[in-house]
Design a protein around this motif. Structure first.
Motif, short mmCIF file in Angstrom:
data_model
loop_
_atom_site.label_atom_id
_atom_site.label_comp_id
_atom_site.label_asym_id
_atom_site.label_seq_id
_atom_site.Cartn_x
_atom_site.Cartn_y
_atom_site.Cartn_z
N LEU A 114 0.87 -1.17 0.00
CA LEU A 114 0.00 0.00 0.00
C LEU A 114 0.91 1.23 0.00
CD1 LEU A 114 -3.02 0.82 0.32
CD2 LEU A 114 -2.65 0.76 2.79
N THR A 115 1.00 1.91 -1.15
CA THR A 115 1.98 2.98 -1.28
C THR A 115 1.37 4.28 -1.75
OG1 THR A 115 4.08 3.60 -2.32
CG2 THR A 115 2.62 2.20 -3.62
N HIS A 116 1.71 5.36 -1.05
CA HIS A 116 1.30 6.68 -1.52
C HIS A 116 2.09 7.03 -2.77
CE1 HIS A 116 -0.72 8.08 2.35
NE2 HIS A 116 -1.58 8.29 1.38
N VAL A 117 1.41 7.69 -3.73
CA VAL A 117 2.06 8.13 -4.96
C VAL A 117 1.66 9.57 -5.25
CG1 VAL A 117 2.26 5.81 -5.97
CG2 VAL A 117 0.23 7.19 -6.43
N ASN A 118 2.56 10.28 -5.91
CA ASN A 118 2.34 11.68 -6.28
C ASN A 118 1.90 11.84 -7.73
OD1 ASN A 118 3.50 13.20 -3.82
ND2 ASN A 118 4.97 11.59 -4.25
N SER A 119 2.06 10.78 -8.53
CA SER A 119 1.72 10.87 -9.95
C SER A 119 1.49 9.46 -10.50
CB SER A 119 2.86 11.53 -10.73
OG SER A 119 4.02 10.70 -10.70
N LEU A 120 0.87 9.42 -11.66
CA LEU A 120 0.68 8.15 -12.35
C LEU A 120 2.03 7.54 -12.73
CD1 LEU A 120 -1.21 6.04 -13.54
CD2 LEU A 120 -1.38 7.46 -15.59
N ASP A 121 2.98 8.38 -13.14
CA ASP A 121 4.31 7.88 -13.48
C ASP A 121 4.97 7.19 -12.29
OD1 ASP A 121 4.14 8.75 -16.10
OD2 ASP A 121 5.25 10.61 -15.74
N GLU A 122 4.80 7.76 -11.11
CA GLU A 122 5.36 7.14 -9.90
C GLU A 122 4.71 5.79 -9.65
OE1 GLU A 122 5.83 7.89 -5.08
OE2 GLU A 122 4.99 9.49 -6.33
N ALA A 123 3.39 5.70 -9.79
CA ALA A 123 2.68 4.43 -9.57
C ALA A 123 3.18 3.37 -10.54
CB ALA A 123 1.18 4.63 -9.73
N ILE A 124 3.32 3.72 -11.81
CA ILE A 124 3.79 2.78 -12.82
C ILE A 124 5.21 2.31 -12.51
CG2 ILE A 124 4.45 2.57 -15.27
CD1 ILE A 124 2.03 4.50 -15.84
N ALA A 125 6.08 3.25 -12.16
CA ALA A 125 7.47 2.90 -11.86
C ALA A 125 7.55 1.96 -10.65
CB ALA A 125 8.30 4.16 -11.61
N LYS A 126 6.74 2.24 -9.63
CA LYS A 126 6.75 1.38 -8.45
C LYS A 126 6.24 -0.02 -8.75
CE LYS A 126 6.56 4.87 -4.80
NZ LYS A 126 5.75 5.47 -3.71
N VAL A 127 5.16 -0.10 -9.50
CA VAL A 127 4.62 -1.42 -9.86
C VAL A 127 5.66 -2.21 -10.66
CG1 VAL A 127 2.90 -2.63 -11.27
CG2 VAL A 127 2.18 -0.77 -9.73
N ASN A 128 6.25 -1.60 -11.65
CA ASN A 128 7.26 -2.29 -12.46
C ASN A 128 8.46 -2.71 -11.62
OD1 ASN A 128 5.71 -2.11 -14.79
ND2 ASN A 128 6.64 -0.18 -15.42
N TYR A 129 8.87 -1.85 -10.71
CA TYR A 129 10.01 -2.15 -9.84
C TYR A 129 9.69 -3.33 -8.92
CZ TYR A 129 13.57 -1.50 -6.24
OH TYR A 129 14.60 -1.70 -5.36
N ILE A 130 8.55 -3.29 -8.26
CA ILE A 130 8.16 -4.36 -7.34
C ILE A 130 8.05 -5.69 -8.07
CG2 ILE A 130 6.27 -5.21 -5.88
CD1 ILE A 130 5.77 -2.13 -5.23
N ARG A 131 7.49 -5.68 -9.27
CA ARG A 131 7.30 -6.91 -10.04
C ARG A 131 8.63 -7.58 -10.43
NH1 ARG A 131 3.09 -7.95 -8.03
NH2 ARG A 131 1.13 -7.17 -8.82
N LYS A 132 9.71 -6.83 -10.43
CA LYS A 132 11.03 -7.44 -10.69
C LYS A 132 11.43 -8.37 -9.55
CE LYS A 132 13.01 -3.37 -12.26
NZ LYS A 132 14.16 -2.50 -12.34
N TYR A 133 10.92 -8.10 -8.36
CA TYR A 133 11.34 -8.85 -7.17
C TYR A 133 10.30 -9.83 -6.66
CZ TYR A 133 15.13 -5.51 -6.94
OH TYR A 133 16.23 -4.76 -7.24
#
Length: 165
Positions: A76-95
């Motif tokens: 459950l993560t706070h985000v400031n923009s759609l770009d941040e949400a996308i980057a976080k999802v892609n990053y987490i999915r690597k792990y």
């Protein structure tokens, strides 16, 4: 099974330290909400996450917690923009592939996005934990300094939640 929500910034990765260092180098006043919002909105989150250290083997800890089948886990993560949400999802999915990721717009409380009652939130920010507990949830503070207790149970590794509750 209990619902377990885990914050991302400051719990899984040390992105707060990385971005605060950037703010200091740029001379941005952290008390200026407008400047802070603009800074976080315009960040290249893919780049930030590539520079950000993982805290205390958090992804492997999450896998260990998932393996005991005691919790329904979501990030459950706070985000400031759609770009941040996308980057976080892609990053987490690597792990880790099999975890729910819930981006929450910064302007909305986590308790407005999720039913907190009887659910656990692991977060480094005591303000989020207070709101969570006021909504009937269980707050657990994450800190690499176990003495940083602000009225909550404190863990410094995510897998410690197994024995804590």
């Amino acid at each position: 099974m209990k619902n377990l929500y885990v914050d991302f910034d400051g719990v899984i990765v040390d992105s707060m330290r990385v971005t605060y260092d950037m703010l200091d180098r740029l001379g941005v006043d952290r008390s200026n909400f407008e400047k802070m919002s603009e800074f976080y909105y315009n960040l290249n989150w893919k780049q930030i996450l590539s520079l950000t250290p993982i805290i205390n083997d958090s992804f492997n800890c999450l896998k260990k917690v998932a393996s005991i089948n005691k919790f329904n886990i979501a990030i459950l993560t706070h985000v400031n923009s759609l770009d941040e949400a996308i980057a976080k999802v892609n990053y987490i999915r690597k792990y880790i592939k099999n975890v729910t990721i819930i981006p929450v717009p910064r302007e909305i409380s986590k308790t407005k996005m999720i039913e907190a009652k009887d659910a656990i939130l692991i977060d480094d920010y005591s303000g989020n934990l207070r709101e969570w507990e006021e909504a009937g949830g269980i707050g657990v503070q994450f800190s690499t300094d176990l003495n940083k207790n602000k009225g909550f149970k404190v863990i410094d590794r995510l897998d410690k939640i197994i024995d804590l509750l």
